[in-house]
Design a protein around this motif. Structure first.
Motif, PDB file in Angstrom:
ATOM      1  N   GLY A 111      34.057  45.830  52.306  1.00 34.19           N
ATOM      2  CA  GLY A 111      34.203  44.759  51.329  1.00 34.19           C
ATOM      3  C   GLY A 111      33.935  45.326  49.939  1.00 34.19           C
ATOM      4  N   ARG A 112      34.764  44.973  48.970  1.00 33.99           N
ATOM      5  CA  ARG A 112      34.595  45.488  47.618  1.00 33.99           C
ATOM      6  C   ARG A 112      34.338  44.347  46.635  1.00 33.99           C
ATOM      7  NH1 ARG A 112      38.756  50.429  46.168  1.00 33.99           N
ATOM      8  NH2 ARG A 112      38.021  51.879  47.772  1.00 33.99           N
ATOM      9  N   TYR A 113      33.313  44.547  45.820  1.00 38.78           N
ATOM     10  CA  TYR A 113      33.045  43.603  44.732  1.00 38.78           C
ATOM     11  C   TYR A 113      33.189  44.343  43.410  1.00 38.78           C
ATOM     12  CZ  TYR A 113      30.748  40.465  41.482  1.00 38.78           C
ATOM     13  OH  TYR A 113      30.475  39.665  40.402  1.00 38.78           O
ATOM     14  N   TYR A 114      34.173  43.941  42.592  1.00 32.98           N
ATOM     15  CA  TYR A 114      34.412  44.567  41.290  1.00 32.98           C
ATOM     16  C   TYR A 114      33.507  43.909  40.249  1.00 32.98           C
ATOM     17  CZ  TYR A 114      38.504  46.840  43.312  1.00 32.98           C
ATOM     18  OH  TYR A 114      39.331  47.615  44.075  1.00 32.98           O
ATOM     19  N   TYR A 115      32.393  44.566  39.969  1.00 34.83           N
ATOM     20  CA  TYR A 115      31.414  43.969  39.058  1.00 34.83           C
ATOM     21  C   TYR A 115      31.756  44.198  37.592  1.00 34.83           C
ATOM     22  CZ  TYR A 115      29.508  48.747  39.148  1.00 34.83           C
ATOM     23  OH  TYR A 115      29.356  50.108  39.073  1.00 34.83           O
ATOM     24  N   TYR A 116      32.672  45.099  37.282  1.00 29.20           N
ATOM     25  CA  TYR A 116      33.131  45.263  35.899  1.00 29.20           C
ATOM     26  C   TYR A 116      34.604  45.633  35.903  1.00 29.20           C
ATOM     27  CZ  TYR A 116      33.687  46.830  31.107  1.00 29.20           C
ATOM     28  OH  TYR A 116      34.141  46.972  29.819  1.00 29.20           O
ATOM     29  N   GLN A 117      35.402  44.797  35.223  1.00 31.08           N
ATOM     30  CA  GLN A 117      36.838  45.045  35.126  1.00 31.08           C
ATOM     31  C   GLN A 117      37.348  45.082  33.688  1.00 31.08           C
ATOM     32  OE1 GLN A 117      38.064  41.770  37.881  1.00 31.08           O
ATOM     33  NE2 GLN A 117      39.139  43.393  38.966  1.00 31.08           N
ATOM     34  N   GLY A 118      36.503  44.767  32.706  1.00 28.93           N
ATOM     35  CA  GLY A 118      36.973  44.703  31.329  1.00 28.93           C
ATOM     36  C   GLY A 118      38.028  43.616  31.195  1.00 28.93           C
ATOM     37  N   ARG A 119      39.156  43.955  30.587  1.00 29.03           N
ATOM     38  CA  ARG A 119      40.267  43.007  30.449  1.00 29.03           C
ATOM     39  C   ARG A 119      41.294  43.133  31.578  1.00 29.03           C
ATOM     40  NH1 ARG A 119      41.726  43.358  23.944  1.00 29.03           N
ATOM     41  NH2 ARG A 119      39.654  42.735  23.178  1.00 29.03           N
ATOM     42  N   GLN A 120      40.997  43.980  32.547  1.00 30.06           N
ATOM     43  CA  GLN A 120      41.952  44.220  33.626  1.00 30.06           C
ATOM     44  C   GLN A 120      41.714  43.249  34.779  1.00 30.06           C
ATOM     45  OE1 GLN A 120      42.735  48.791  33.841  1.00 30.06           O
ATOM     46  NE2 GLN A 120      40.543  48.509  33.622  1.00 30.06           N
ATOM     47  N   THR A 121      42.729  43.066  35.580  1.00 29.84           N
ATOM     48  CA  THR A 121      42.638  42.233  36.775  1.00 29.84           C
ATOM     49  C   THR A 121      43.414  42.911  37.906  1.00 29.84           C
ATOM     50  OG1 THR A 121      44.605  40.970  36.140  1.00 29.84           O
ATOM     51  CG2 THR A 121      42.474  40.079  35.455  1.00 29.84           C
ATOM     52  N   GLY A 122      43.141  42.472  39.127  1.00 26.45           N
ATOM     53  CA  GLY A 122      43.950  42.929  40.250  1.00 26.45           C
ATOM     54  C   GLY A 122      43.575  44.275  40.812  1.00 26.45           C
ATOM     55  N   LEU A 123      42.443  44.374  41.515  1.00 25.38           N
ATOM     56  CA  LEU A 123      42.049  45.571  42.267  1.00 25.38           C
ATOM     57  C   LEU A 123      41.816  46.793  41.384  1.00 25.38           C
ATOM     58  CD1 LEU A 123      44.495  45.257  45.320  1.00 25.38           C
ATOM     59  CD2 LEU A 123      42.225  44.255  45.025  1.00 25.38           C
ATOM     60  N   VAL A 124      41.268  46.623  40.208  1.00 30.40           N
ATOM     61  CA  VAL A 124      40.882  47.745  39.361  1.00 30.40           C
ATOM     62  C   VAL A 124      39.515  47.450  38.740  1.00 30.40           C
ATOM     63  CG1 VAL A 124      43.206  48.547  38.837  1.00 30.40           C
ATOM     64  CG2 VAL A 124      42.172  46.798  37.395  1.00 30.40           C
ATOM     65  N   GLY A 125      38.765  48.529  38.454  1.00 31.90           N
ATOM     66  CA  GLY A 125      37.463  48.386  37.828  1.00 31.90           C
ATOM     67  C   GLY A 125      36.385  49.128  38.594  1.00 31.90           C
ATOM     68  N   LEU A 126      35.131  48.902  38.189  1.00 34.54           N
ATOM     69  CA  LEU A 126      33.972  49.471  38.866  1.00 34.54           C
ATOM     70  C   LEU A 126      33.559  48.546  40.002  1.00 34.54           C
ATOM     71  CD1 LEU A 126      31.851  50.544  35.755  1.00 34.54           C
ATOM     72  CD2 LEU A 126      33.539  51.891  37.001  1.00 34.54           C
ATOM     73  N   TYR A 127      33.222  49.134  41.160  1.00 36.84           N
ATOM     74  CA  TYR A 127      32.942  48.289  42.319  1.00 36.84           C
ATOM     75  C   TYR A 127      31.798  48.836  43.161  1.00 36.84           C
ATOM     76  CZ  TYR A 127      35.596  51.816  44.956  1.00 36.84           C
ATOM     77  OH  TYR A 127      36.038  53.004  45.509  1.00 36.84           O
TER      78      TYR A 127
END
Length: 222
Positions: A111-127
């Motif tokens: 299971g992945r939780y993206y705790y920081y994505q900035g202005r991005q969405t959709g399965l990208v960022g820090l997790y």
């Protein structure tokens, strides 16, 4: 003869105004901002496929450093599906993993939780990714002809970053690392066991307390 200069001047001004308006109309349209309804919307990607290329490189470097010949091709394939804006489920399949003396295959659920994505969405960022894994191990004994088959279960947490690549931002670079703890499941199965010759039980790589686990993967989202 008396000419009506005022009427001629009036028509001249009208024609000039029309020509000027025609010339300025395209420029005005180019500068005018588009309504929100007409602006192109960014792609919404809820699925991703990945291949771990870091594992292939690391295994071959380690095998070469130990003086082994040949090329190892461990294939770790992952599929990820977005469940909520910051939450996703990930499944992995490992084929032909491990080393020449200790082959490995298995499955993992993450299971992945993206705790920081900035202005991005959709399965990208820090997790952060809690992980449950299963490994099947086939180990050749260093003290005889025995071949041992062992089952292991693992639990751990990985921290990582998944970044978009390319002009359309569909390609992905996924880098993660963390710790996993493993335990045996059931009894070993031993092939080529020599009766009366004894058997020396060797621990696998995974059975050394908490061990490092990581990924450097390339992927594609859709």
């Amino acid at each position: 003869m008396i000419r009506n200069y005022s009427r001629t001047f009036h028509w001249g001004r009208l024609v000039s105004a029309l020509l000027l308006a025609t010339l300025l109309a395209p420029a005005a349209q180019a500068q005018a901002p588009l309504p929100d309804s007409l602006k192109p919307t960014p792609g919404v990607y809820r699925h991703a496929l990945r291949l771990d290329v870091g594992g292939i490189l690391a295994r071959n470097l380690a095998s070469s450093g130990l003086g082994n010949s040949g090329i190892l091709m461990p294939l770790l394939l992952g599929y990820e599906r977005q469940l909520r804006p910051r939450l996703s489920a990930n499944a992995e399949v490992l084929v032909n993993g491990g080393s020449p003396e200790e082959r490995a295959w298995g499955l993992a659920a993450q299971g992945r939780y993206y705790y920081y994505q900035g202005r991005q969405t959709g399965l990208v960022g820090l997790y952060a990714a809690p992980t449950l894994s299963y490994r099947g191990i086939q180990q050749e004994s260093g003290y005889g002809p025995e071949v041992v088959r062992r089952k292991l279960g693992g639990v751990g947490v990985l921290l990582g970053a998944q970044l978009p690549l390319g002009a359309q931002r569909r390609f992905l670079l996924d880098v993660s690392g963390g710790l996993m703890s493993w335990t045996r499941i059931g009894q070993d199965k031993i092939q080529n066991y020599r009766r009366g010759g004894g058997y020396y039980e060797e621990e696998t790589y995974y059975e050394n307390g908490s061990v490092f686990d990581g990924r450097i993967s390339l992927g594609y989202r859709f």
